[in-house]
Scaffold this motif. Structure first.
Motif, PDB file in Angstrom:
ATOM      1  N   SER A   1     -13.964 -63.133  58.845  1.00  0.00           N
ATOM      2  CA  SER A   1     -14.397 -62.781  60.200  1.00  0.00           C
ATOM      3  C   SER A   1     -13.429 -63.368  61.223  1.00  0.00           C
ATOM      4  N   GLY A   2     -13.525 -62.880  62.451  1.00  0.00           N
ATOM      5  CA  GLY A   2     -12.733 -63.446  63.540  1.00  0.00           C
ATOM      6  C   GLY A   2     -11.871 -62.455  64.271  1.00  0.00           C
ATOM      7  N   ALA A   3     -11.456 -61.404  63.612  1.00  0.00           N
ATOM      8  CA  ALA A   3     -10.611 -60.397  64.257  1.00  0.00           C
ATOM      9  C   ALA A   3     -11.347 -59.062  64.270  1.00  0.00           C
ATOM     10  N   GLY A   4     -11.149 -58.287  65.305  1.00  0.00           N
ATOM     11  CA  GLY A   4     -11.828 -57.002  65.401  1.00  0.00           C
ATOM     12  C   GLY A   4     -11.335 -56.006  64.376  1.00  0.00           C
ATOM     13  N   ASN A   5     -10.044 -56.061  64.029  1.00  0.00           N
ATOM     14  CA  ASN A   5      -9.439 -55.186  63.026  1.00  0.00           C
ATOM     15  C   ASN A   5      -8.857 -56.083  61.941  1.00  0.00           C
ATOM     16  N   LEU A   6      -9.559 -56.139  60.814  1.00  0.00           N
ATOM     17  CA  LEU A   6      -9.228 -57.142  59.800  1.00  0.00           C
ATOM     18  C   LEU A   6      -9.279 -56.533  58.406  1.00  0.00           C
ATOM     19  N   ILE A   7      -8.262 -56.807  57.613  1.00  0.00           N
ATOM     20  CA  ILE A   7      -8.234 -56.431  56.198  1.00  0.00           C
ATOM     21  C   ILE A   7      -8.378 -57.710  55.382  1.00  0.00           C
ATOM     22  N   SER A   8      -9.253 -57.696  54.396  1.00  0.00           N
ATOM     23  CA  SER A   8      -9.453 -58.911  53.595  1.00  0.00           C
ATOM     24  C   SER A   8      -9.591 -58.563  52.122  1.00  0.00           C
ATOM     25  N   GLN A   9      -9.241 -59.524  51.282  1.00  0.00           N
ATOM     26  CA  GLN A   9      -9.374 -59.402  49.834  1.00  0.00           C
ATOM     27  C   GLN A   9      -9.838 -60.739  49.262  1.00  0.00           C
ATOM     28  N   PHE A  10     -10.712 -60.679  48.247  1.00  0.00           N
ATOM     29  CA  PHE A  10     -11.217 -61.901  47.614  1.00  0.00           C
ATOM     30  C   PHE A  10     -11.238 -61.745  46.106  1.00  0.00           C
ATOM     31  N   SER A  11     -11.083 -62.869  45.438  1.00  0.00           N
ATOM     32  CA  SER A  11     -11.229 -62.923  43.988  1.00  0.00           C
ATOM     33  C   SER A  11     -11.975 -64.217  43.673  1.00  0.00           C
ATOM     34  N   THR A  12     -13.184 -64.111  43.111  1.00  0.00           N
ATOM     35  CA  THR A  12     -13.979 -65.319  42.855  1.00  0.00           C
ATOM     36  C   THR A  12     -14.593 -65.317  41.460  1.00  0.00           C
ATOM     37  N   SER A  13     -14.815 -66.515  40.980  1.00  0.00           N
ATOM     38  CA  SER A  13     -15.562 -66.748  39.746  1.00  0.00           C
ATOM     39  C   SER A  13     -16.619 -67.795  40.044  1.00  0.00           C
ATOM     40  N   ALA A  14     -17.684 -67.788  39.247  1.00  0.00           N
ATOM     41  CA  ALA A  14     -18.760 -68.757  39.456  1.00  0.00           C
ATOM     42  C   ALA A  14     -19.209 -69.323  38.113  1.00  0.00           C
ATOM     43  N   ALA A  15     -19.679 -70.569  38.149  1.00  0.00           N
ATOM     44  CA  ALA A  15     -20.199 -71.237  36.959  1.00  0.00           C
ATOM     45  C   ALA A  15     -21.516 -71.909  37.323  1.00  0.00           C
ATOM     46  N   GLY A  16     -22.350 -72.124  36.320  1.00  0.00           N
ATOM     47  CA  GLY A  16     -23.640 -72.762  36.570  1.00  0.00           C
ATOM     48  C   GLY A  16     -23.966 -73.808  35.525  1.00  0.00           C
ATOM     49  N   ASP A  17     -24.631 -74.889  35.961  1.00  0.00           N
ATOM     50  CA  ASP A  17     -25.089 -75.952  35.062  1.00  0.00           C
ATOM     51  C   ASP A  17     -26.556 -76.228  35.357  1.00  0.00           C
ATOM     52  N   LEU A  18     -27.376 -76.191  34.333  1.00  0.00           N
ATOM     53  CA  LEU A  18     -28.814 -76.403  34.501  1.00  0.00           C
ATOM     54  C   LEU A  18     -29.267 -77.619  33.702  1.00  0.00           C
ATOM     55  N   LYS A  19     -30.045 -78.478  34.381  1.00  0.00           N
ATOM     56  CA  LYS A  19     -30.667 -79.628  33.725  1.00  0.00           C
ATOM     57  C   LYS A  19     -32.164 -79.536  33.948  1.00  0.00           C
ATOM     58  N   VAL A  20     -32.915 -79.506  32.853  1.00  0.00           N
ATOM     59  CA  VAL A  20     -34.374 -79.453  32.931  1.00  0.00           C
ATOM     60  C   VAL A  20     -34.916 -80.775  32.418  1.00  0.00           C
ATOM     61  N   SER A  21     -35.711 -81.457  33.256  1.00  0.00           N
ATOM     62  CA  SER A  21     -36.257 -82.761  32.897  1.00  0.00           C
ATOM     63  C   SER A  21     -37.782 -82.698  32.866  1.00  0.00           C
ATOM     64  N   TYR A  22     -38.355 -83.172  31.775  1.00  0.00           N
ATOM     65  CA  TYR A  22     -39.805 -83.197  31.617  1.00  0.00           C
ATOM     66  C   TYR A  22     -40.304 -84.630  31.792  1.00  0.00           C
ATOM     67  N   ASP A  23     -41.074 -84.848  32.845  1.00  0.00           N
ATOM     68  CA  ASP A  23     -41.701 -86.154  33.074  1.00  0.00           C
ATOM     69  C   ASP A  23     -43.105 -86.081  32.473  1.00  0.00           C
ATOM     70  N   TYR A  24     -43.402 -86.996  31.555  1.00  0.00           N
ATOM     71  CA  TYR A  24     -44.681 -86.911  30.865  1.00  0.00           C
ATOM     72  C   TYR A  24     -45.247 -88.283  30.563  1.00  0.00           C
ATOM     73  N   THR A  25     -46.535 -88.313  30.336  1.00  0.00           N
ATOM     74  CA  THR A  25     -47.213 -89.531  29.899  1.00  0.00           C
ATOM     75  C   THR A  25     -47.398 -89.431  28.397  1.00  0.00           C
ATOM     76  N   ALA A  26     -46.774 -90.354  27.689  1.00  0.00           N
ATOM     77  CA  ALA A  26     -46.813 -90.307  26.231  1.00  0.00           C
ATOM     78  C   ALA A  26     -48.235 -90.474  25.717  1.00  0.00           C
ATOM     79  N   ALA A  27     -48.537 -89.754  24.649  1.00  0.00           N
ATOM     80  CA  ALA A  27     -49.858 -89.850  24.040  1.00  0.00           C
ATOM     81  C   ALA A  27     -50.068 -91.255  23.496  1.00  0.00           C
ATOM     82  N   ALA A  28     -51.266 -91.801  23.723  1.00  0.00           N
ATOM     83  CA  ALA A  28     -51.570 -93.147  23.231  1.00  0.00           C
ATOM     84  C   ALA A  28     -51.674 -93.124  21.719  1.00  0.00           C
ATOM     85  N   PRO A  29     -50.940 -94.007  21.040  1.00  0.00           N
ATOM     86  CA  PRO A  29     -51.008 -94.034  19.571  1.00  0.00           C
ATOM     87  C   PRO A  29     -52.351 -94.546  19.078  1.00  0.00           C
TER      88      PRO A  29
END
Length: 228
Positions: free
Chosen positions: A171-199
């Motif tokens: 953005s920024g110019a009234g008459n503008l030519i643009s080109q893009f090349s992108t890649s994306a990556a993802g990292d997922l961490k799932v955490s379970y908070d729990y109360t351990a069963a009483a032995p």
């Protein structure tokens, strides 16, 4: 003496039956891939035999990398802003959204009036070169439906969808030519908070408690005879 016996017996019983909070986490990732893309992540479920779930935390880290360039065709100078962005969305099997993250690289460049050549350089063109950015968002769930969806006896896995959509812009110019090349990556961490069963207390723990109480009764009976 009797107070010591009772304390020892009760302490042993409490140690054997008390519950405590714990956290177990699992990680899964998607390598950098040219946007746009959609993939399935196999995530480990919580083993419900370990105890009772208190919450589930989803941490989604996303990154965008690539390059952008633009050429202003205006007859006057302007400031061009190039933004490389990717929107990463994690969803449940039913399509409902769990968490979204949006890594963005953005920079502004000053250019002159169009220099007559569309080459994305010179005085009226700009280029970012290879750049990147990362961002992490988290969501804590305490809903019963998620607890049921993400847990089962023995564990198992659940398939979640991860999508990455490119949102780059110039953005920024009234008459503008643009080109893009992108890649994306993802990292997922799932955490379970729990109360351990009483032995279940060991038989010797009960034996210690019963023995202590029995000895206490004997001491009391002797004391009563001596006082008579």
């Amino acid at each position: 003496m009797k107070k010591i016996l009772i304390a020892l017996a009760c302490t042993s019983l409490l140690a054997a039956t008390s519950a405590h909070a714990s956290v177990i986490s699992y990680d899964v990732s998607k390598a950098s891939t040219i946007t746009n893309w959609s993939d399935v992540l196999s995530v480990k479920k919580f083993d419900s035999t370990l105890g009772t779930l208190n919450s589930i935390t989803f941490e989604l880290g996303g990154s965008v990398a690539g390059s952008g360039r633009a050429e202003s065709l205006d007859a006057a100078g302007s400031t061009i802003t190039l933004s490389l962005s990717s929107l990463l969305t994690l969803t449940r099997p039913d399509g409902s959204t769990i968490v979204v993250t949006n890594p963005v690289f953005s920079n502004s460049y000053g250019v002159t009036a169009f220099d007559g050549i569309i080459d994305f350089s010179g005085k009226s063109g700009v280029a970012t070169g290879t750049v990147g950015s990362s961002h992490t968002e988290s969501k804590i769930s305490t809903s019963a439906s998620d607890f049921a969806l993400f847990s089962q006896a023995g564990g198992g896995t659940i398939s979640l969808s991860l999508q990455a959509n490119g949102l780059s812009s110039a953005s920024g110019a009234g008459n503008l030519i643009s080109q893009f090349s992108t890649s994306a990556a993802g990292d997922l961490k799932v955490s379970y908070d729990y109360t351990a069963a009483a032995p279940v207390p060991e038989p010797e723990t009960y034996a210690m408690l019963i023995g202590g109480l029995g000895l206490l009764g004997l001491v009391r009976r002797r004391a009563a005879k001596q006082a008579a």
